[in-house]
Design a protein around this motif. Structure first.
Motif, PDB file in Angstrom:
ATOM      1  N   LEU A   1       9.530  15.587 -47.754  1.00  0.00           N
ATOM      2  CA  LEU A   1       8.964  14.278 -47.414  1.00  0.00           C
ATOM      3  C   LEU A   1       7.446  14.326 -47.431  1.00  0.00           C
ATOM      4  O   LEU A   1       6.784  13.396 -47.915  1.00  0.00           O
ATOM      5  N   LEU A   2       6.866  15.412 -46.928  1.00  0.00           N
ATOM      6  CA  LEU A   2       5.413  15.556 -46.944  1.00  0.00           C
ATOM      7  C   LEU A   2       4.901  15.669 -48.377  1.00  0.00           C
ATOM      8  O   LEU A   2       3.885  15.044 -48.734  1.00  0.00           O
ATOM      9  N   ALA A   3       5.587  16.446 -49.206  1.00  0.00           N
ATOM     10  CA  ALA A   3       5.173  16.565 -50.609  1.00  0.00           C
ATOM     11  C   ALA A   3       5.297  15.236 -51.335  1.00  0.00           C
ATOM     12  O   ALA A   3       4.423  14.874 -52.135  1.00  0.00           O
TER      13      ALA A   3
ATOM     14  N   ALA B   1      -6.667  25.716 -32.506  1.00  0.00           N
ATOM     15  CA  ALA B   1      -6.829  24.572 -33.404  1.00  0.00           C
ATOM     16  C   ALA B   1      -6.072  24.774 -34.710  1.00  0.00           C
ATOM     17  O   ALA B   1      -5.387  23.859 -35.196  1.00  0.00           O
ATOM     18  N   VAL B   2      -6.159  25.966 -35.276  1.00  0.00           N
ATOM     19  CA  VAL B   2      -5.461  26.233 -36.537  1.00  0.00           C
ATOM     20  C   VAL B   2      -3.959  26.161 -36.345  1.00  0.00           C
ATOM     21  O   VAL B   2      -3.227  25.568 -37.154  1.00  0.00           O
ATOM     22  N   MET B   3      -3.456  26.742 -35.270  1.00  0.00           N
ATOM     23  CA  MET B   3      -2.014  26.744 -35.039  1.00  0.00           C
ATOM     24  C   MET B   3      -1.478  25.353 -34.718  1.00  0.00           C
ATOM     25  O   MET B   3      -0.346  25.026 -35.085  1.00  0.00           O
ATOM     26  N   ARG B   4      -2.255  24.529 -34.057  1.00  0.00           N
ATOM     27  CA  ARG B   4      -1.778  23.174 -33.801  1.00  0.00           C
ATOM     28  C   ARG B   4      -1.694  22.381 -35.111  1.00  0.00           C
ATOM     29  O   ARG B   4      -0.787  21.580 -35.318  1.00  0.00           O
TER      30      ARG B   4
ATOM     31  N   ALA C   1       1.653  22.832 -53.003  1.00  0.00           N
ATOM     32  CA  ALA C   1       0.774  23.824 -52.381  1.00  0.00           C
ATOM     33  C   ALA C   1       0.480  23.460 -50.928  1.00  0.00           C
ATOM     34  O   ALA C   1       0.394  24.344 -50.056  1.00  0.00           O
ATOM     35  N   THR C   2       0.335  22.177 -50.647  1.00  0.00           N
ATOM     36  CA  THR C   2       0.020  21.741 -49.282  1.00  0.00           C
ATOM     37  C   THR C   2       1.138  22.084 -48.313  1.00  0.00           C
ATOM     38  O   THR C   2       0.879  22.526 -47.186  1.00  0.00           O
ATOM     39  N   ILE C   3       2.391  21.903 -48.744  1.00  0.00           N
ATOM     40  CA  ILE C   3       3.498  22.195 -47.827  1.00  0.00           C
ATOM     41  C   ILE C   3       3.746  23.687 -47.681  1.00  0.00           C
ATOM     42  O   ILE C   3       4.452  24.115 -46.761  1.00  0.00           O
TER      43      ILE C   3
ATOM     44  N   VAL D   1      -1.119  23.727 -38.043  1.00  0.00           N
ATOM     45  CA  VAL D   1       0.053  24.285 -38.721  1.00  0.00           C
ATOM     46  C   VAL D   1       1.340  23.723 -38.125  1.00  0.00           C
ATOM     47  O   VAL D   1       2.285  23.388 -38.850  1.00  0.00           O
ATOM     48  N   ASP D   2       1.396  23.588 -36.806  1.00  0.00           N
ATOM     49  CA  ASP D   2       2.593  23.037 -36.159  1.00  0.00           C
ATOM     50  C   ASP D   2       2.839  21.598 -36.580  1.00  0.00           C
ATOM     51  O   ASP D   2       3.993  21.189 -36.779  1.00  0.00           O
ATOM     52  N   VAL D   3       1.782  20.817 -36.705  1.00  0.00           N
ATOM     53  CA  VAL D   3       1.934  19.429 -37.129  1.00  0.00           C
ATOM     54  C   VAL D   3       2.492  19.370 -38.556  1.00  0.00           C
ATOM     55  O   VAL D   3       3.403  18.580 -38.856  1.00  0.00           O
ATOM     56  N   MET D   4       1.973  20.217 -39.430  1.00  0.00           N
ATOM     57  CA  MET D   4       2.459  20.223 -40.811  1.00  0.00           C
ATOM     58  C   MET D   4       3.901  20.700 -40.904  1.00  0.00           C
ATOM     59  O   MET D   4       4.683  20.184 -41.710  1.00  0.00           O
ATOM     60  N   LEU D   5       4.263  21.678 -40.079  1.00  0.00           N
ATOM     61  CA  LEU D   5       5.639  22.170 -40.101  1.00  0.00           C
ATOM     62  C   LEU D   5       6.621  21.198 -39.464  1.00  0.00           C
ATOM     63  O   LEU D   5       7.825  21.278 -39.722  1.00  0.00           O
TER      64      LEU D   5
END
Length: 321
Positions: free
Chosen positions: A167-169, A152-155, A189-191, A157-161
């Motif tokens: 663009l995310l910031a 769950a954590v890695m998925r 910090a979020t990115i 992280v993959d979505v955020m990456l």
């Protein structure tokens, strides 16, 4: 067999035993083994790239800390406003007491650059610290626990990456109704969270199969103690080095968001990205208004990058020379 003739195997065994005894009796001299940190420092202090990056970083931090006392003028005052009003030139040039001139509102440019370094350092450091804290939480959960928690954590992280970082910031900062420095800090910090989380998770997985962790499990040590006393402290090295590199990226991203108008709207508290954004209106006739803050951003980011790359090379056993 005559006593004068010895068995070759026995003679070889005696010589081998004698060599081992001589090695055992040999004392360890000044070339004794050193720790990883001491060995890395020996290489770093002879590395000109690291020394240049360290000098730039230390100079930037010192200037940022003492800038309010070092600045010749208050960055919110406009001592050159009379020249702006009575001249057709809207941007005063250099003169006595104002070595870099002023901006379009008659404020001293050198003072604003000096004080702006403090705001830039503030945003970069706090964004990196918050991103590091979030990455430590997710990376520790993923590395210490297995199964569905790790997945769950890695998925996540993959979505955020998968989303471009800037663009995310930009999207996160744009959600705020009132832009400020803290919106920029939270956005950057979020990115950075997935970067630290993935790196720490990889280091934690390597520690899980190490000898000292296996020995602790065999002795029945509490799993929480294994994670926080044996695995996590030994996995933080690459994460700390990565933080120096991410700090350079945080400064650039903060300047980009302030340039786009998503930072602190109050220009009485100058920031390099904010100054760069205001200079676009005069970029054709007065390019120095943009050149000075841009050079400051480039030099500071270069200093952190040089220092971080040298640290990573010195601490990586594969890249030792």
């Amino acid at each position: 067999m005559s006593p004068s003739k010895k068995n070759p195997l026995t003679s070889f065994g005696d010589r081998r035993k004698q060599q081992i005894d001589e090695l055992a009796e040999t004392s360890v001299g000044d070339d004794a083994g050193v720790s990883l940190i001491a060995s890395a420092w020996r290489r770093l202090r002879r590395n000109p790239v690291f020394l240049i990056g360290l000098a730039i970083t230390v100079l930037f931090v010192v200037l940022a800390l003492i800038s309010p006392w070092l600045a010749p003028w208050d960055p919110s005052d406009n001592p050159m406003i009379d020249e702006v009003r009575r001249q057709t030139n809207p941007v005063p040039g250099p003169e006595a007491g104002h070595p870099l001139g002023g901006d379009d509102r008659g404020r001293d440019l050198l003072s604003r650059l000096l004080v702006g370094s403090r705001q830039t350092l503030f945003v970069g450091v706090f964004a990196t610290l918050f991103g590091l804290a979030g990455g430590l939480v997710l990376g520790t959960l993923a590395g210490a626990l297995s199964g569905w928690v790790d997945s769950a954590v890695m998925r996540l992280v993959d979505v955020m990456l998968s989303i471009p970082s800037l663009l995310l910031a930009f999207s996160i900062a744009a959600l705020s109704s009132r832009p400020s420095q803290w919106t920029v800090i939270i956005a950057i910090a979020t990115i950075q969270v997935p970067i630290f989380a993935r790196l720490l998770r990889g280091s934690m997985l390597a520690q899980r199969v190490s000898d000292h962790v296996l020995a602790a499990r065999a002795l029945g040590v509490n799993p929480a103690a294994i994670v926080f006393r044996h695995m996590l402290p030994n996995a933080l090295g690459p994460v700390i080095v990565q933080a120096t590199l991410v700090l350079a990226t945080a400064i650039i991203d903060a300047a980009a968001l302030s340039f786009l108008g998503l930072g602190n709207p109050d220009d009485r508290q100058p920031e390099w990205g904010q100054m760069l954004g205001r200079a676009t209106a005069y970029i054709n006739d007065y390019p120095h208004l943009a050149v000075y803050p841009a050079l400051c951003i480039i030099v500071v980011a270069l200093g952190f990058t040089l220092m971080g790359e040298s640290l990573r090379e010195a601490l990586d056993p594969k890249s030792r020379r």
